[in-house]
Structures are given as C-alpha cells and as structure tokens.
Scaffold this motif. Structure first.
Motif, mmCIF file in Angstrom:
data_model
loop_
_atom_site.group_PDB
_atom_site.id
_atom_site.type_symbol
_atom_site.label_atom_id
_atom_site.label_comp_id
_atom_site.label_asym_id
_atom_site.label_seq_id
_atom_site.Cartn_x
_atom_site.Cartn_y
_atom_site.Cartn_z
ATOM 1 N N LEU A 12 0.838 -1.193 0.000
ATOM 2 C CA LEU A 12 0.000 0.000 0.000
ATOM 3 C C LEU A 12 0.877 1.248 0.000
ATOM 4 N N LYS A 13 0.427 2.286 -0.691
ATOM 5 C CA LYS A 13 1.225 3.510 -0.793
ATOM 6 C C LYS A 13 1.566 4.073 0.585
ATOM 7 N N LYS A 14 0.629 4.049 1.511
ATOM 8 C CA LYS A 14 0.865 4.611 2.846
ATOM 9 C C LYS A 14 1.963 3.862 3.600
ATOM 10 N N ILE A 28 0.243 -0.970 -4.745
ATOM 11 C CA ILE A 28 -0.812 -1.844 -5.278
ATOM 12 C C ILE A 28 -2.196 -1.216 -5.187
ATOM 13 N N ASP A 29 -2.396 -0.292 -4.240
ATOM 14 C CA ASP A 29 -3.720 0.314 -4.089
ATOM 15 C C ASP A 29 -4.008 1.356 -5.162
ATOM 16 N N GLU A 30 -2.977 2.024 -5.666
ATOM 17 C CA GLU A 30 -3.214 3.040 -6.701
ATOM 18 C C GLU A 30 -2.623 2.652 -8.050
ATOM 19 N N LYS A 31 -2.042 1.452 -8.121
ATOM 20 C CA LYS A 31 -1.470 0.923 -9.378
ATOM 21 C C LYS A 31 -0.438 1.880 -9.962
#
Length: 88
Positions: A12-14, A28-31
């Motif tokens: 995850l970006k965060k 993976i959450d924002e591709k």
C-alpha cells in the motif's frame, strides 16, 4: 543459464518506505510505480517507460537511453540520472 527474477517492493502507498536510489516500488492500491532517490519516492507517470536515443520532453517517466547502451534513467527534478542496477 537460469532466468533471473527482478523483484520490486510492493504494498500500500501509505506503507511504502523511502526507496533507495534507483530502487523501484509498486503501490498496489493506486497501481502506480515509484523510483527512489534515497531521500524521496518519485512517481513514474502514466507515460510509463520511454525507449529513445534522446531524452523525453517530460520528466515523469522512466527513460531507457538507447544512445547510452540501454541505460535506464529517471529525472531527479534537475537532470536525468542513471538508475543504479546490477545485471547478471
């Protein structure tokens, strides 16, 4: 000769850590793909990868410089910088 596997940090970006210089990460959450400078993560824009002998007119891509033997480069905000990589 066995094929080699290139692994890229992902999550995850965060939760993405600061990537080392030339290191790639995938949110993976924002591709989205990011390349590290050692102090920050720079997003590789929607353009993705440009393969060319001359530098692209925009800076948010990963550039494969065919004039330099296929060296991958990213823009650090000022200039194009070689991606540190080990091939084998």
């Amino acid at each position: 000769m066995m094929a080699r596997k290139l692994q890229i940090k992902r999550g995850l970006k965060k939760d993405m850590p600061t990537l080392a210089e030339g290191e790639l990460g995938f949110a993976i959450d924002e591709k989205s793909v990011y390349i590290g400078t050692g102090t920050e993560n720079i997003p590789v824009g929607q353009g993705g990868v440009i393969v060319s002998a001359t530098n692209p007119p925009y800076n948010n891509v990963l550039w494969i410089d065919t004039a330099s033997g296929g060296v991958a480069k990213y823009h650090d905000g000022t200039t194009w910088v070689n991606v540190a990589a080990t091939w084998g």
